[in-house]
Design an enzyme around this catalytic site. Structure first.
Site, PDB file in Angstrom:
ATOM      1  N   GLN A  90      32.916 -24.470   8.007  1.00 18.05           N
ATOM      2  CA  GLN A  90      32.548 -23.526   9.082  1.00 18.05           C
ATOM      3  C   GLN A  90      33.391 -23.755  10.339  1.00 18.05           C
ATOM      4  O   GLN A  90      33.649 -22.825  11.095  1.00 18.05           O
ATOM      5  CB  GLN A  90      31.060 -23.670   9.445  1.00 18.05           C
ATOM      6  CG  GLN A  90      30.087 -23.148   8.408  1.00 18.05           C
ATOM      7  CD  GLN A  90      29.641 -24.236   7.457  1.00 18.05           C
ATOM      8  OE1 GLN A  90      30.370 -25.190   7.193  1.00 18.05           O
ATOM      9  NE2 GLN A  90      28.449 -24.105   6.923  1.00 18.05           N
TER      10      GLN A  90
ATOM     11  N   ASP B 210      19.688 -26.806  14.145  1.00 20.84           N
ATOM     12  CA  ASP B 210      18.861 -25.972  13.274  1.00 20.84           C
ATOM     13  C   ASP B 210      17.381 -26.208  13.510  1.00 20.84           C
ATOM     14  O   ASP B 210      16.558 -25.359  13.231  1.00 20.84           O
ATOM     15  CB  ASP B 210      19.218 -26.221  11.812  1.00 20.84           C
ATOM     16  CG  ASP B 210      20.540 -25.545  11.505  1.00 20.84           C
ATOM     17  OD1 ASP B 210      21.593 -26.118  11.879  1.00 20.84           O
ATOM     18  OD2 ASP B 210      20.526 -24.430  10.963  1.00 20.84           O
TER      19      ASP B 210
ATOM     20  N   ASN C  82      21.184 -30.815  12.458  1.00 18.73           N
ATOM     21  CA  ASN C  82      22.310 -29.879  12.566  1.00 18.73           C
ATOM     22  C   ASN C  82      23.217 -30.138  11.369  1.00 18.73           C
ATOM     23  O   ASN C  82      22.975 -31.036  10.550  1.00 18.73           O
ATOM     24  CB  ASN C  82      23.049 -30.068  13.893  1.00 18.73           C
ATOM     25  CG  ASN C  82      24.060 -28.960  14.134  1.00 18.73           C
ATOM     26  OD1 ASN C  82      23.747 -27.780  13.980  1.00 18.73           O
ATOM     27  ND2 ASN C  82      25.291 -29.313  14.491  1.00 18.73           N
TER      28      ASN C  82
ATOM     29  N   ARG D 287      24.993 -16.853   8.522  1.00 18.46           N
ATOM     30  CA  ARG D 287      24.513 -18.229   8.674  1.00 18.46           C
ATOM     31  C   ARG D 287      24.526 -18.597  10.150  1.00 18.46           C
ATOM     32  O   ARG D 287      24.998 -17.833  10.989  1.00 18.46           O
ATOM     33  CB  ARG D 287      25.294 -19.236   7.801  1.00 18.46           C
ATOM     34  CG  ARG D 287      26.735 -18.972   7.519  1.00 18.46           C
ATOM     35  CD  ARG D 287      27.648 -19.050   8.700  1.00 18.46           C
ATOM     36  NE  ARG D 287      27.451 -20.284   9.430  1.00 18.46           N
ATOM     37  CZ  ARG D 287      27.703 -20.472  10.696  1.00 18.46           C
ATOM     38  NH1 ARG D 287      28.174 -19.477  11.446  1.00 18.46           N
ATOM     39  NH2 ARG D 287      27.480 -21.622  11.283  1.00 18.46           N
TER      40      ARG D 287
HETATM   41  O1  MRU Z   1      24.791 -24.061   7.141  1.00 21.54           O
HETATM   42  P1  MRU Z   1      25.053 -23.308   8.407  1.00 21.54           P
HETATM   43  O2  MRU Z   1      26.444 -22.802   8.526  1.00 21.54           O
HETATM   44  O3  MRU Z   1      24.017 -22.227   8.618  1.00 21.54           O
HETATM   45  O4  MRU Z   1      24.847 -24.375   9.559  1.00 21.54           O
HETATM   46  C1  MRU Z   1      24.952 -23.959  10.882  1.00 21.54           C
HETATM   47  C2  MRU Z   1      24.754 -25.054  11.854  1.00 21.54           C
HETATM   48  O5  MRU Z   1      24.515 -26.179  11.519  1.00 21.54           O
HETATM   49  C3  MRU Z   1      24.767 -24.642  13.301  1.00 21.54           C
HETATM   50  O6  MRU Z   1      25.265 -25.666  14.094  1.00 21.54           O
HETATM   51  C4  MRU Z   1      23.330 -24.327  13.744  1.00 21.54           C
HETATM   52  O7  MRU Z   1      22.725 -23.425  12.871  1.00 21.54           O
HETATM   53  C5  MRU Z   1      23.311 -23.765  15.121  1.00 21.54           C
HETATM   54  S1  MRU Z   1      24.037 -22.176  15.249  1.00 21.54           S
HETATM   55  C6  MRU Z   1      23.927 -21.690  16.871  1.00 21.54           C
END
Ligand code: MRU
Length: 366
Positions: free
Chosen positions: A207, A248, A258, A54
């Site tokens: 996370q 994102d 994000n 992810r």
């Molecule tokens: O759901 P996730 O864990 O994929 O979400 C990740 C995020 O929101 C991060 O901040 C984003 O992808 C940037 S990663 C450099």
């Protein structure tokens, strides 16, 4: 021999034989570091959907390596047939998660490579497959350099000893190396900046606790884990001088999607006069999306909120659950968008366009 740390493992790589994408299964962290090999389209799709891999850039690299692998299993010499099947696989992988633009960005770049090599340069199907391997590996190595440059640019925004708050994981585990929001932290650490980092735990999938706190702590960085509802507390005490978050998808006007909760941190930071910076590789900037309202926000299963990570269910059976994976931070709450080509400031419609022009080689200025 010293035990290996999480920093010694590749987030995403092609295996030595070139027939599997190897990832760290991030759902098992921090308890267990386990590498898994993805070979089929379904394995790749599931790994992305289930967040075994992810973070926007890591998803993009996985998809690029993945579509290369899958292209090897298309058994035809007929160009049109090859392209048709490649597109079907592209669409399938692209459906795994909707918000991070890096997924479609990487898949489109791979498809464009295939089309260019076959239609314009006259390569055979075999030649196209080799070109796809090269392109996927370039996407992977570019990510390292991109994050390093984001880190250098972001480092100009803080000074030694500063408190930095970050949300979710925009770290090494979300990229190939350095991370985006963590890149200035890692570079500053190498240079003795002694940052004091606060990591939001990031409900519901944790996370921040499981990944950011883990990787920063493993690297010897001063990191303190806080619950998501504690950012006002640390900011009100003057413990945070800057917030760095990943993204994102960044819309043309600077609105940024994000991890869910980022917009709460942004509002709190605004209240306490702490600048919030979005660290964004240009692969995450989507000039074709006008504003945050046009960004598709992924909805995730209710069980992530009610029972996942708990020994027993922590909400009444049958309760209604709202579980968007991301939220949009309005551009007015963002002090700067840090890219590998420089830092964009408001008005973002203009500054992001000049960053993208710089990337495309149209100007020298950002
Ligand atoms: O759901 P996730 O864990 O994929 O979400 C990740 C995020 O929101 C991060 O901040 C984003 O992808 C940037 S990663 C450099």
């Amino acid at each position: 021999m010293a035990a290996k740390s999480i920093m010694d493992f590749d987030t995403v790589a092609l295996d030595d034989e070139g027939d599997a994408v190897v990832i760290i299964d991030q759902t098992l962290l921090p308890g267990r570091i386990e590498l898994i090999s993805l070979r089929s389209a379904e394995e790749i799709w599931n790994a992305i959907y289930l967040l075994k891999v992810r973070g926007a850039p890591a998803i993009g690299v996985t998809a690029a390596l993945g579509i290369y692998l899958l292209s090897n299993r298309i058994h035809t010499e007929e160009l049109d047939e090859f392209y048709l099947e490649l597109r079907r696989l592209r669409d399938y992988l692209n459906s795994a998660r909707p918000t991070a633009i890096n997924l479609s960005w990487a898949l489109n770049r791979m498809e464009e490579t295939a089309l260019r090599k076959g239609r314009l340069e006259g390569l055979s199907v075999d030649g196209i497959k080799k070109a796809l391997r090269d392109e996927a590996l370039i996407i992977r190595s570019e990510d390292i350099e991109t994050c390093r440059r984001i880190g250098e640019n972001a480092l100009t925004l803080v000074k030694p000893g500063d408190g930095i708050l970050t949300h979710c994981n925009a770290g090494k585990l979300a990229t190939i190396k350095y991370g985006t929001a963590t890149a200035p932290i890692y570079l500053g650490h190498e240079r003795g900046y002694n940052f004091k980092v606060f990591a939001d735990e990031t409900r519901p999938l944790l996370q921040g606790a499981r990944l950011t706190a883990f990787e920063l702590y493993s690297s010897g960085i001063d990191v303190t884990l806080i619950c998501d509802n504690m950012s006002a507390s640390v900011m009100s005490k003057g413990l945070v001088q800057a917030v760095f978050v990943g993204c994102d998808r960044v819309a043309a006007n600077g609105d940024t999607a994000n991890k869910i909760g980022t917009s709460v941190v942004a509002a709190v930071a605004e209240h306490y006069g702490v600048p919030l910076y979005v660290c964004a590789p240009t692969s995450t900037i989507d000039i074709n999306t006008r504003t945050g309202e046009d960004i598709c926000i992924e909805q995730r299963p209710a069980g992530e909120v009610t029972e996942m990570w708990y020994k027993e269910r922590m909400a009444p059976e049958g309760i209604k659950v709202y579980n968007p994976a991301f939220d949009v931070t309005e551009h007015g709450l963002i002090a700067g968008i840090v890219t590998e080509y420089g830092i964009a400031h408001a008005p973002y419609t203009e500054s992001l366009k000049s960053i993208m022009d710089k990337k495309d080689g149209k100007t020298d200025e950002a």
